[in-house]
Design an enzyme around this catalytic site. Structure first.
Site, PDB file in Angstrom:
ATOM      1  N   LYS A 165       1.012  -1.440  -0.101  1.00 45.41           N
ATOM      2  CA  LYS A 165      -0.044   0.117   0.093  1.00 45.41           C
ATOM      3  C   LYS A 165       0.967   1.158  -0.028  1.00 45.41           C
ATOM      4  CE  LYS A 165      -3.544   0.537  -0.200  1.00 45.41           C
ATOM      5  NZ  LYS A 165      -4.343   0.705  -1.486  1.00 45.41           N
ATOM      6  N   TYR A 190       1.881   0.269  -4.683  1.00 46.90           N
ATOM      7  CA  TYR A 190       0.758   0.947  -5.164  1.00 46.90           C
ATOM      8  C   TYR A 190       0.781   2.407  -4.568  1.00 46.90           C
ATOM      9  CZ  TYR A 190      -1.395  -3.277  -6.756  1.00 46.90           C
ATOM     10  OH  TYR A 190      -1.957  -4.477  -7.363  1.00 46.90           O
ATOM     11  N   HIS A 227      -1.401   5.561  -6.007  1.00 48.37           N
ATOM     12  CA  HIS A 227      -2.840   6.059  -6.387  1.00 48.37           C
ATOM     13  C   HIS A 227      -2.603   7.552  -5.876  1.00 48.37           C
ATOM     14  CE1 HIS A 227      -4.490   2.264  -7.037  1.00 48.37           C
ATOM     15  NE2 HIS A 227      -4.158   1.914  -5.770  1.00 48.37           N
ATOM     16  N   ASP A 280      -9.704   3.917  -4.462  1.00 50.75           N
ATOM     17  CA  ASP A 280      -8.318   4.421  -4.245  1.00 50.75           C
ATOM     18  C   ASP A 280      -8.019   5.341  -5.204  1.00 50.75           C
ATOM     19  OD1 ASP A 280      -7.121   2.385  -2.592  1.00 50.75           O
ATOM     20  OD2 ASP A 280      -7.432   0.614  -3.843  1.00 50.75           O
TER      21      ASP A 280
END
Length: 373
Positions: free
Chosen positions: A75, A94, A96, A270
């Site tokens: 994350k 990730y 985002h 997200d």
């Protein structure tokens, strides 16, 4: 290269950046791996299993971030993690960022080289590192949506597949990509009445060929969205523009027009969500009611099935981790334009056009950065 794997700190996040099997491959390539103690314990990957394949266990996040040249996570960095990043360090996870200006600015200040899983591409135009989690989230969306439809969860009290003599629930899926297709497959498996809405006619054609008359498809227009969403029992938001914020396809007024007790599951959360009424939630408190409609907007949905998700993600990310470690980030990005598309922030510059556009910040082409590196 020295690669670090910290323990995820987001609420109820048990996934881990590297499995012991992936660590074994990396060590075999001649690299070092340090893992924060307990990083994989939540899904059965004990410290001893990492040590057995050559990793060193470090006592805390601070030590891992201080030691590693390349940080591999799942994350986006939480504030305490972003503060631990340093100039020239490579972060692979990730991100985002289009929906998170605060994090983007923190990464710019840090001087880190931030490569986002969700914007790495493949030769066919796909998103190979997003796809595994999109598959999981799509399948989960129907599972959690069915649960939220139960009366004690605030739902209308409808069984997705109905029973003989009682109609099935109406499930509408916004987006026919990887997550939308997997959601459709699960919903049809429950014998719900399923409609997918997408703006790509070729994609709708592919879905029609794949599923036949069992699946209903519609071209994405305001009229079709309004008609289908207002009549739905469960609406799943599965739209994606790589690197950019999700478009708001469903207005508050349209949510208000839905049945009381209907459910929306926003997989796109997200990237900011595709419902005007969406706001991020956690596994600890996954739902809320807005306009008499139950909303499930957990930002790390696949974390609920963390072991499956971790293994699926590692299957996709390991070749890229090895490329970065074997060749260094500069050469790896020069040689692979698809991995280069993953570069979101580099040494204080925004290097992905969609991120820069949505955050209204200056864009620097990654090729320009690499030419000076």
């Amino acid at each position: 290269m020295l690669i670090g794997v910290p323990k995820e700190v987001k609420t109820h996040e048990y996934r881990v950046g590297l499995t012991p099997g992936s660590v074994r491959e990396i060590v075999h390539h001649g690299h070092e791996v340090v893992v924060e103690t307990g990083a994989g314990t939540g899904i059965g990957f004990e410290d001893a299993s990492y040590e057995a394949v050559g990793a060193r266990i470090l006592p805390g996040r601070t030590e891992v971030f201080a030691a590693a040249e390349l940080i591999v996570k799942v994350k986006e960095p939480q504030p305490q993690e972003a503060a631990a990043l340093r100039e020239g360090q490579v972060l692979f996870t990730y991100l985002h960022l289009a929906a998170d200006r605060v994090l983007a600015e923190a990464l710019v200040r840090s001087g880190v080289i931030a490569i986002a899983y969700e914007t790495v591409t493949d030769p066919r135009g796909g998103l190979p590192l997003l796809a595994p989690m999109s598959e999981v989230a799509g399948r989960m969306a129907v599972q959690v949506g069915a649960h939220c439809l139960e009366k004690e969860q605030g739902g209308i009290g409808v069984l997705p597949g109905g029973v003989p003599g009682v109609p099935a629930a109406k499930v509408v899926i916004l987006g026919g990509g990887v997550s939308g297709t997997n959601a459709a497959r699960m919903a049809m498996g429950m014998e719900a009445y399923v409609t997918v809405i997408d703006r790509s006619l070729p994609r709708l054609y592919e879905l029609d060929l794949q599923f036949g008359a069992q699946l209903h498809t519609l071209f994405s227009t305001m009229e079709n969205i309004e008609h289908e969403v207002s009549a739905a029992d469960l609406v799943i938001g599965a739209v994606l523009i790589p690197g950019a914020a999700a478009p708001k396809l469903v207005s508050r007024a349209l949510v208000r027009a839905m049945k009381p007790g209907a459910v929306v599951v926003d997989i796109s959360i997200d990237q900011g969500g595709c419902f005007e009424t969406s706001r991020p939630t956690t596994h600890a408190a996954p739902t809320y009611v807005e306009e008499d409609v139950v909303h499930y907007c957990v930002t790390n949905m696949p974390g609920a099935v963390a072991r499956t998700s971790t293994v699926a993600l590692n299957n996709a990310t390991l070749p890229y981790v090895l490329a970065l470690a074997d060749h260094g980030w500069q050469q790896a990005l020069r040689e692979d334009p698809h991995l280069r598309n993953g570069l979101n922030i580099c040494r204080g510059r925004i290097t992905h056009p969609a991120v820069a556009h949505d955050l209204e910040l200056l864009f620097t082409p990654p090729e320009e950065i690499l030419a000076r590196a």
